[in-house]
Scaffold this motif. Structure first.
Motif, short mmCIF file in Angstrom:
data_model
loop_
_atom_site.label_atom_id
_atom_site.label_comp_id
_atom_site.label_asym_id
_atom_site.label_seq_id
_atom_site.Cartn_x
_atom_site.Cartn_y
_atom_site.Cartn_z
N LYS B 6 -0.20 7.04 8.71
CA LYS B 6 0.44 7.11 7.40
C LYS B 6 0.98 5.76 6.96
CE LYS B 6 3.77 10.23 6.11
NZ LYS B 6 4.82 11.16 6.55
N SER B 7 1.21 4.87 7.93
CA SER B 7 1.82 3.58 7.59
C SER B 7 0.79 2.50 7.29
CB SER B 7 2.70 3.11 8.75
OG SER B 7 3.76 4.00 8.93
N LEU B 9 -1.68 2.18 5.05
CA LEU B 9 -1.81 1.81 3.64
C LEU B 9 -0.59 1.00 3.16
CD1 LEU B 9 -3.57 2.01 1.10
CD2 LEU B 9 -2.27 4.06 0.49
N PRO B 10 0.65 1.47 3.43
CA PRO B 10 1.80 0.66 3.02
C PRO B 10 1.79 -0.75 3.62
CG PRO B 10 2.53 2.83 3.67
CD PRO B 10 1.07 2.77 3.98
N ILE B 11 1.41 -0.85 4.91
CA ILE B 11 1.44 -2.18 5.53
C ILE B 11 0.41 -3.09 4.87
CG2 ILE B 11 0.98 -3.42 7.67
CD1 ILE B 11 2.14 -1.06 9.18
N THR B 13 -0.74 -2.86 1.90
CA THR B 13 -0.25 -3.19 0.56
C THR B 13 0.76 -4.33 0.61
OG1 THR B 13 -0.40 -0.84 0.14
CG2 THR B 13 0.66 -2.17 -1.55
N VAL B 14 1.69 -4.21 1.55
CA VAL B 14 2.72 -5.25 1.64
C VAL B 14 2.10 -6.60 1.99
CG1 VAL B 14 4.68 -6.03 3.02
CG2 VAL B 14 4.64 -3.71 2.14
#
Lengths: 258, 292
Positions: B6-7, B9-11, B13-14
């Motif tokens: 789950k993490s 995509l956020p990582i 993106t960042v």
């Protein structure tokens, strides 16, 4: 209570005295040259003679240190509160913050000296980068620390997000925030001093250490280190004292056995 | 180090956002320089696009673009022989050697002292406050002096830097291990007493295994601290090479790309060391049953 605490201080105090006495004795008896290890008395003498220089160095370094500490911790706190609003950002930023916290950030000192010049702003910039990430990571963890039960209670009160934040989650995060503030006092000292190794006007604790080492004024180096040590401990002690006042409700500060 | 799916995509993106900000900042910071260069060359017929492209490919930019840093790293890691002084592998290995020697010494001393502190009563009460206080002191300020003192004894080369690396990793490891050896609960210690275990047995069967999580936490902090120590020591004595010397040389000659490359190499080294310890921690944790 006070007596107990004073009594606790006696053994370390005596230990320190014994070490100092041994140091003085060994240096004198064995005739250790000052270039290798000056005696404590020689360091004290040098310290007293050089108070104006040491004071100037202290103010130069403390300017960058405090400015960087305030901006770094402040922005870390604000960003953490913003990040906290979005699960997506939290998932993305936290691993990054953890990674960066383990990196040798002091290495950016030469770059900051290039960008912001030799004077204290470049040191402040190094300190900002060094203190930002511990603050971010700790605050985000702290904001999570309020229990679901407490949050549910806030919900039954019909509290807004903002009210929940200020009345519950930020106070609950305070121990974590203070932890970061304390860790950051040391990091800020390191950042401010090491950044001066990379270029500075002719004043500052880091500058004094590197130049005096250059022409073997080791007693002056020790005097400066003494100032740095006292400053570091006092800074830490100040933050710890504020923590005691602000988070008096936390279990670790409740009177023990009373 | 396991990253939940789950993490991812956020990582990503960042990381992309950081890259985008970096490029924007590089273009903005370098454009004035590049404009001056155009003005000096008597050129005024450039478009904004020309300006941006040129700003991102300057030889001595204020902030090099990420691709320039990557290119420099490829050039100085892959394309240069490791024996050359222009190779980051050459400097990285020097730093790694100092860090590892220092770390091993610092860890051994730190664990040893922690063992003494938890078993000798009067040492505990007199030494522990000093150890805690030492955490608040910028001990790195001693680095330049240690280098000079050791050179008085004709100790040069790797040894002084390893000494500083050891010195820096020593304190956090000692403090962490004291905490770890103290982590068993009174109930468990009482149980050992009812078994009439000797203090050696209590140490080997209870305190040491109980300290494992603290052990790995302090090893990670200690390794990172040792690397910082080695790099700062190299700055103060830069003629022997190493990543710190690379940083200093880069800052003397305005070679920003070189500084950034050295910085990333140092970061990679630190991340690798900490990651390796984390890996051992997970393996040990699975065997000893403290992994979550």
């Amino acid at each position: 209570m006070i007596d107990r605490r004073l009594a606790d201080l006696v053994p370390p105090f005596l230990f320190g005295l014994v070490i100092l006495a041994l140091w003085e004795l060994v240096v004198r008896a064995a005739g250790v040259p000052t270039i290798i290890l000056p005696a404590p008395s020689a360091i004290a003498a040098r310290f007293l003679v050089s108070i104006p220089t040491l004071a100037a160095d202290f103010w130069q370094t403390i300017k960058g240190l405090l400015a960087g500490y305030i901006v770094g911790c402040g922005s870390g706190l604000v960003v953490a509160i913003l990040v906290d609003r979005s699960d997506f950002l939290r998932r993305g930023l936290l691993p990054m913050g953890n990674l960066v916290s383990a990196l040798p950030i002091v290495g950016i000192a030469p770059i900051m000296v290039m960008w912001f010049g030799f004077d204290w702003p470049s040191k402040a910039a190094v300190v900002v980068v060094m203190t930002f990430f511990p603050m971010l990571v700790n605050t985000v963890a702290g904001l999570e620390s309020a229990s679901p039960m407490e949050r549910d209670l806030m919900k039954t009160y019909g509290a807004s997000d903002w009210q929940t934040l200020t009345a519950l989650r930020l106070p609950a995060a305070l121990p974590f925030i203070f932890n970061a503030l304390k860790v950051n006092t040391t990091l800020a000292m390191i950042g401010a001093i090491v950044a001066e190794f990379f270029g500075t006007p002719i004043v500052g604790m880091g500058f004094r250490i590197s130049t005096e080492v250059g022409h073997l004024g080791i007693d002056m180096v020790w005097a400066t280190i003494l100032v740095a040590a006292v400053t570091g401990s006092a800074f830490y002690g100040l933050v710890a004292a504020i923590e005691r006042r602000v988070t008096f409700w936390h279990p670790s500060f409740r009177a023990k056995g009373a | 180090m396991a990253v939940p799916v789950k993490s991812i995509l956020p990582i990503v993106t960042v990381v992309l956002a950081v890259l985008a900000i970096w490029y924007a900042a590089a273009a903005l910071m370098n454009a004035p320089l590049q404009r001056d260069m155009y003005a000096n060359a008597g050129r005024s017929d450039y478009s904004t696009q020309d300006l941006i492209v040129a700003s991102l490919n300057m030889e001595r930019p204020k902030l090099p673009g990420p691709h320039q840093v990557v290119a420099e790293m490829v050039k100085s890691i892959v394309a240069t022989a490791p024996s050359s002084k222009r190779s980051l592998v050459y400097h990285g290995l020097i730093t790694l050697e100092e860090t590892l020697i220092g770390f091993v010494i610092g860890a051994a001393l730190g664990i040893g002292l922690a063992m003494v502190i938890v078993s000798v009563r009067w040492l505990d009460s007199s030494l522990t406050p000093w150890l805690v206080a030492s955490q608040t002191i910028p001990i790195i300020a001693l680095a330049p002096m240690i280098v000079v003192i050791l050179s008085q004894f004709n100790i040069t080369g790797v040894a002084p830097k390893a000494a500083i690396a050891a010195y820096l990793s020593f304190f956090p490891i000692t403090v962490g291990m004291v905490k770890g050896f103290r982590s068993p609960e009174p109930l468990q210690l009482d149980l050992m007493r009812t078994y009439s275990a000797s203090s050696m047995q209590t140490f080997g069967k209870l305190r040491a295994p109980a300290s494992a999580p603290y052990f790995f936490a302090s090893m990670k902090i200690g390794a990172a601290a040792a690397l910082v120590g080695a790099i700062v020591a190299e700055v103060t004595k830069s003629e022997d090479g190493g990543l710190g010397a690379r940083l200093l040389a880069g800052s003397y000659y305005g070679q920003t790309v070189q500084i950034w490359a050295a910085l990333f190499a140092a970061a990679a080294l630190s991340a690798a060391l900490v990651g390796l310890i984390g890996l051992v921690e997970r393996l040990a944790g699975r065997r000893m049953g403290f992994a979550r």
